[in-house]
Scaffold this motif. Sequence first.
Motif, PDB file in Angstrom:
ATOM      1  N   HIS A 126       0.643  -1.027   0.175  1.00 34.58           N
ATOM      2  CA  HIS A 126      -0.233   0.320  -0.191  1.00 34.58           C
ATOM      3  C   HIS A 126       1.339   1.020  -0.304  1.00 34.58           C
ATOM      4  CE1 HIS A 126      -3.854  -2.565   0.552  1.00 34.58           C
ATOM      5  NE2 HIS A 126      -2.732  -2.718   1.551  1.00 34.58           N
ATOM      6  N   VAL A 127       2.181   1.382   1.032  1.00 29.21           N
ATOM      7  CA  VAL A 127       3.053   2.505   0.441  1.00 29.21           C
ATOM      8  C   VAL A 127       3.629   2.594  -0.688  1.00 29.21           C
ATOM      9  CG1 VAL A 127       4.957   3.468   2.144  1.00 29.21           C
ATOM     10  CG2 VAL A 127       4.033   1.720   2.928  1.00 29.21           C
ATOM     11  N   PHE A 128       3.853   1.238  -1.205  1.00 32.22           N
ATOM     12  CA  PHE A 128       4.412   1.542  -2.930  1.00 32.22           C
ATOM     13  C   PHE A 128       3.469   1.750  -3.232  1.00 32.22           C
ATOM     14  CE2 PHE A 128       8.030  -0.975  -1.286  1.00 32.22           C
ATOM     15  CZ  PHE A 128       9.562  -0.127  -1.563  1.00 32.22           C
ATOM     16  N   SER A 129       2.410   1.623  -3.255  1.00 34.07           N
ATOM     17  CA  SER A 129       1.060   1.833  -4.530  1.00 34.07           C
ATOM     18  C   SER A 129       0.661   3.500  -4.532  1.00 34.07           C
ATOM     19  CB  SER A 129      -0.743   0.948  -3.835  1.00 34.07           C
ATOM     20  OG  SER A 129      -0.955   1.920  -4.519  1.00 34.07           O
ATOM     21  N   LEU A 185      13.530  -4.928  -1.527  1.00 33.25           N
ATOM     22  CA  LEU A 185      12.320  -5.020  -0.367  1.00 33.25           C
ATOM     23  C   LEU A 185      11.438  -6.500  -1.268  1.00 33.25           C
ATOM     24  CD1 LEU A 185      11.551  -1.883   0.707  1.00 33.25           C
ATOM     25  CD2 LEU A 185      13.331  -3.118   1.381  1.00 33.25           C
ATOM     26  N   ASN A 186      12.112  -6.708  -1.529  1.00 32.12           N
ATOM     27  CA  ASN A 186      11.168  -8.624  -1.864  1.00 32.12           C
ATOM     28  C   ASN A 186       8.833  -8.544  -1.937  1.00 32.12           C
ATOM     29  OD1 ASN A 186      12.887  -9.829  -2.834  1.00 32.12           O
ATOM     30  ND2 ASN A 186      13.081 -10.888  -0.244  1.00 32.12           N
ATOM     31  N   VAL A 187       9.358  -6.941  -2.400  1.00 35.66           N
ATOM     32  CA  VAL A 187       6.948  -6.544  -2.175  1.00 35.66           C
ATOM     33  C   VAL A 187       6.496  -6.836  -3.940  1.00 35.66           C
ATOM     34  CG1 VAL A 187       5.940  -4.187  -1.293  1.00 35.66           C
ATOM     35  CG2 VAL A 187       8.338  -4.772  -0.120  1.00 35.66           C
ATOM     36  N   TRP A 188       5.578  -7.480  -3.520  1.00 31.37           N
ATOM     37  CA  TRP A 188       5.556  -7.904  -5.317  1.00 31.37           C
ATOM     38  C   TRP A 188       3.880  -6.249  -5.223  1.00 31.37           C
ATOM     39  CZ3 TRP A 188       9.221  -9.833  -6.562  1.00 31.37           C
ATOM     40  CH2 TRP A 188       9.956 -10.727  -6.122  1.00 31.37           C
ATOM     41  N   PRO A 189       3.768  -6.950  -6.597  1.00 33.12           N
ATOM     42  CA  PRO A 189       2.887  -5.503  -6.652  1.00 33.12           C
ATOM     43  C   PRO A 189       1.452  -6.918  -6.449  1.00 33.12           C
ATOM     44  CG  PRO A 189       4.042  -6.646  -8.982  1.00 33.12           C
ATOM     45  CD  PRO A 189       4.340  -7.157  -7.529  1.00 33.12           C
ATOM     46  N   ASN A 190       0.265  -5.978  -6.975  1.00 30.88           N
ATOM     47  CA  ASN A 190      -0.888  -6.624  -6.794  1.00 30.88           C
ATOM     48  C   ASN A 190      -1.444  -5.813  -7.866  1.00 30.88           C
ATOM     49  OD1 ASN A 190      -1.078  -3.164  -6.182  1.00 30.88           O
ATOM     50  ND2 ASN A 190      -2.198  -3.751  -3.559  1.00 30.88           N
ATOM     51  N   GLU A 191      -3.266  -5.973  -7.588  1.00 33.02           N
ATOM     52  CA  GLU A 191      -3.837  -5.067  -9.493  1.00 33.02           C
ATOM     53  C   GLU A 191      -3.862  -3.894  -9.551  1.00 33.02           C
ATOM     54  OE1 GLU A 191      -7.727  -7.261  -8.922  1.00 33.02           O
ATOM     55  OE2 GLU A 191      -6.965  -9.059  -9.194  1.00 33.02           O
ATOM     56  N   VAL A 192      -3.929  -3.346  -8.514  1.00 34.49           N
ATOM     57  CA  VAL A 192      -4.024  -1.690  -8.537  1.00 34.49           C
ATOM     58  C   VAL A 192      -2.540  -0.761  -9.111  1.00 34.49           C
ATOM     59  CG1 VAL A 192      -4.028   0.258  -7.025  1.00 34.49           C
ATOM     60  CG2 VAL A 192      -5.633  -1.073  -6.103  1.00 34.49           C
ATOM     61  N   HIS A 221       9.874 -11.045 -13.730  1.00 31.75           N
ATOM     62  CA  HIS A 221      10.454 -11.461 -12.824  1.00 31.75           C
ATOM     63  C   HIS A 221       9.643 -11.324 -11.594  1.00 31.75           C
ATOM     64  CE1 HIS A 221      14.002 -10.976 -15.267  1.00 31.75           C
ATOM     65  NE2 HIS A 221      14.621 -11.378 -14.884  1.00 31.75           N
ATOM     66  N   SER A 222       8.832 -10.651 -11.601  1.00 29.47           N
ATOM     67  CA  SER A 222       7.871 -10.269 -10.034  1.00 29.47           C
ATOM     68  C   SER A 222       6.912 -11.369 -10.774  1.00 29.47           C
ATOM     69  CB  SER A 222       7.141  -8.622 -10.364  1.00 29.47           C
ATOM     70  OG  SER A 222       8.510  -7.910 -10.630  1.00 29.47           O
ATOM     71  N   THR A 223       6.268 -11.220  -9.281  1.00 32.90           N
ATOM     72  CA  THR A 223       5.303 -12.498  -9.207  1.00 32.90           C
ATOM     73  C   THR A 223       4.243 -11.467  -8.527  1.00 32.90           C
ATOM     74  OG1 THR A 223       6.377 -13.647  -8.573  1.00 32.90           O
ATOM     75  CG2 THR A 223       4.784 -14.214  -7.599  1.00 32.90           C
ATOM     76  N   ALA A 224       2.404 -11.082  -9.091  1.00 31.38           N
ATOM     77  CA  ALA A 224       1.542 -10.333  -8.948  1.00 31.38           C
ATOM     78  C   ALA A 224       0.843 -10.966  -7.330  1.00 31.38           C
ATOM     79  CB  ALA A 224       0.773 -10.627  -9.847  1.00 31.38           C
ATOM     80  N   GLN A 225       0.590 -10.512  -6.482  1.00 26.65           N
ATOM     81  CA  GLN A 225      -0.082 -10.829  -5.291  1.00 26.65           C
ATOM     82  C   GLN A 225      -1.531 -10.849  -5.733  1.00 26.65           C
ATOM     83  OE1 GLN A 225       0.687  -8.367  -1.688  1.00 26.65           O
ATOM     84  NE2 GLN A 225       2.127  -9.411  -1.773  1.00 26.65           N
ATOM     85  N   GLU A 242      -4.016 -13.298  -0.811  1.00 31.75           N
ATOM     86  CA  GLU A 242      -2.737 -12.764  -0.293  1.00 31.75           C
ATOM     87  C   GLU A 242      -2.298 -11.598  -0.014  1.00 31.75           C
ATOM     88  OE1 GLU A 242      -1.170 -16.246  -3.731  1.00 31.75           O
ATOM     89  OE2 GLU A 242      -0.627 -13.623  -3.682  1.00 31.75           O
ATOM     90  N   GLU A 243      -2.884 -10.723  -0.571  1.00 29.47           N
ATOM     91  CA  GLU A 243      -2.605  -9.343   0.423  1.00 29.47           C
ATOM     92  C   GLU A 243      -3.076  -8.686   1.421  1.00 29.47           C
ATOM     93  OE1 GLU A 243      -3.779  -4.877  -1.197  1.00 29.47           O
ATOM     94  OE2 GLU A 243      -3.732  -6.949  -3.039  1.00 29.47           O
ATOM     95  N   GLN A 244      -4.485 -10.181   1.638  1.00 32.32           N
ATOM     96  CA  GLN A 244      -4.911  -9.153   3.014  1.00 32.32           C
ATOM     97  C   GLN A 244      -4.343  -9.933   3.876  1.00 32.32           C
ATOM     98  OE1 GLN A 244      -7.306  -7.165   3.160  1.00 32.32           O
ATOM     99  NE2 GLN A 244      -7.363  -7.961   5.763  1.00 32.32           N
TER     100      GLN A 244
END
Length: 693
Positions: A564-567, A592-599, A640-644, A648-650
């Motif tokens: 959410h911070v990166f979003s 930081l191994n933070v994977w993106p979400n749909e937003v 190289h990224s895996t979407a959440q 999984e995000e919750q």
Amino acid sequence: MLAVRCCLRHWCKIHVTRLSFFSSETRTLKTLIGGLRIPDYRSAVLSAAPCQIPARFLSLSGFFRADTGPSTDRENFGFLSEDISSRRSFRKSSPDLQDLKYRDDFMEEEEGAEELRKPLRRTVGRNTPYWYFLQCKRLIKENKLKEALDVFSRNMLKEERLQPEEFNYSVLIGGCGRAGQLKNAFKLYNDMKKRGLAATDATYTALFNACAESPSKQAGLQQALKLEQELRRKNYPLSTITYHALLKTHAITNHIQACIHTLREMVQNGHSVTQETFHYLLMGCLKDKETGFRLALQVWCQMLRSGIVPDSKNYTLLLRTARDCGIGDPVLASSVLLKSGYKNWMEKEDVSEASCKGVIDINLLERQLFLQHNTPSNSQTDCKRSEEESTQLMPVTQTENISLPSDLVADSTAPNLLDLFEGKRGAVLALSSVDTASDRLALIGGAKGFLEKMGANGLSPDLKTLTLLADMMEPGHQSLQMLLKAAKQHQVKLDIAFFNSAIRRTVRAGTLEDAKAVLRVMRQRNVSLNIQTYGCLALGCDRQEEGLQLLKDIEDAGLRPNVHVFSALIGRATRRLDYTYLKTLLKSMTDLNVWPNEVIIRQLEFAAQYPPNYNQYKSRNNYLVHIDGFRGYYQEWLKHSTAQSAEEEQTVVQSESDVAVDGLSEAQRNQRAAARRYYSRHGDKKSRTVPAQ
């Protein structure tokens, strides 16, 4: 013995009275005749007549003589061993064998005595269905629903085989309903019907509440409609509490029109209307995001006309509709809220409050709520009539000089529709387009006027009310100080959620420096920052330097930036089309191994698109110079990224809110921070150490 030996020596003819044989496993004959042991032999003659056989194969019993001639004692042969010869068999016996025999007899006697005592035992220790009801109720209050269901199904039904009562099922259905377990609630209800138990109002209230609290609103609505039809077929009269549960179900899963139909049925069956009834009507207004605020104001006006004084829950729901819903068509809202409402109140002013207590005009309320569904001719006629009666529509926040009546100039500080609904003459002439939450809050007196209205009704704001006001108030230090003063006056302890709302409101309306002023207030009140606080601050980081500094502050605080911070940061960079800022943020997410979400994916896809009419060969755009480089970097980053997913995000957000990177929970970190502040202010730091949690 001498006679026997003599007989054996001369092979005399003797009389055999009894001969017995046993197993030859030990190769020794265990039959005793006359007390003499002889070797085993597998064949023998059982006869009472005289016979001549080798004497080594048998034992003689009794007194005998050599058959040399007639004797007078031959008829009395064996009379001395009658006690021995009368026994059929002879077995070995020892003290151990006798002890085992007596022990077995004793155990059999004990078992028999225990069986005799069993029917005579009193059933004092056996539990009752009401005892299990209390146990399940206690476990549900302790948030142990699974244990309560296990106690009911295993201990009560399987082990003790008790016949459950209605209240056993009702308390479990209520617990499942509050936990949102819709299937378990109706499973218990079906089991209850199979056992022939009659459901009560408590059972139906718990079932409707389970429909309202279900995570799947569509499934909850379907079950509620089926249950409502079942009750109508049975012609079962519902109580007021059950009607309120049904109203809550329609308010959350359905729409306001279904709530009005339920209210009509409730009033026709003779039930009185209370504050809780309007509580669920206001909750139903939240479903309409376009005109929900106008509907809530109309319901509020009808509540005041019914002589019902609103409570704190009603005020909180009115604030929620002002924050989340719009007012719809301003012309229609002006005609309904200002002119018609004021005239209707003046017409009923001579009616006493006691006579209209709890009385609601449902037909009038339904006509006003669903006025937009009328025919175009009627709506146009109403609009023309309102235009003829009113002057030009003016916004509420307009600062032009308007000629008001002399009696309103002295006491008119801010327009308040709530005063108008109470029969007071206000300074609101017309309504304009109300787009923001702060504008809608201004219609009901602003933060200050709203709190004064609550105080006039003898109510005190709670933490939820102040948090909503902080999320809707006008940004600025003065508004924040007013809320802090109100919290101190009513002894409300402010938490981190209140300050996060104030920061979010300040960042969206002002600059990052105004939000940092809220941070200083938090440090003065010893309120620790969490990851949601930094997420609110990220909404104001428009430049790369501000965003990178925020990420550094998060790491220094011992926290980990989440998705959410990166979003929020990517959203601000996308608005400015700062592709260098975007590439830096994507690199930080990878590190930081933070994977993106749909937003985030939607935001990046929007940033990677060319404008519709952009031609890089004809014109040069400074904002789009680096778009080609970003597009290539973005495509490689996606590989190289895996979407959440949403689930999984919750899960990740929940785990991060409980335990941080350092392995401590938020409560433990707050305790450590409070200990450090205490030791820094009292005494020498060197002589004190913070205890490890």
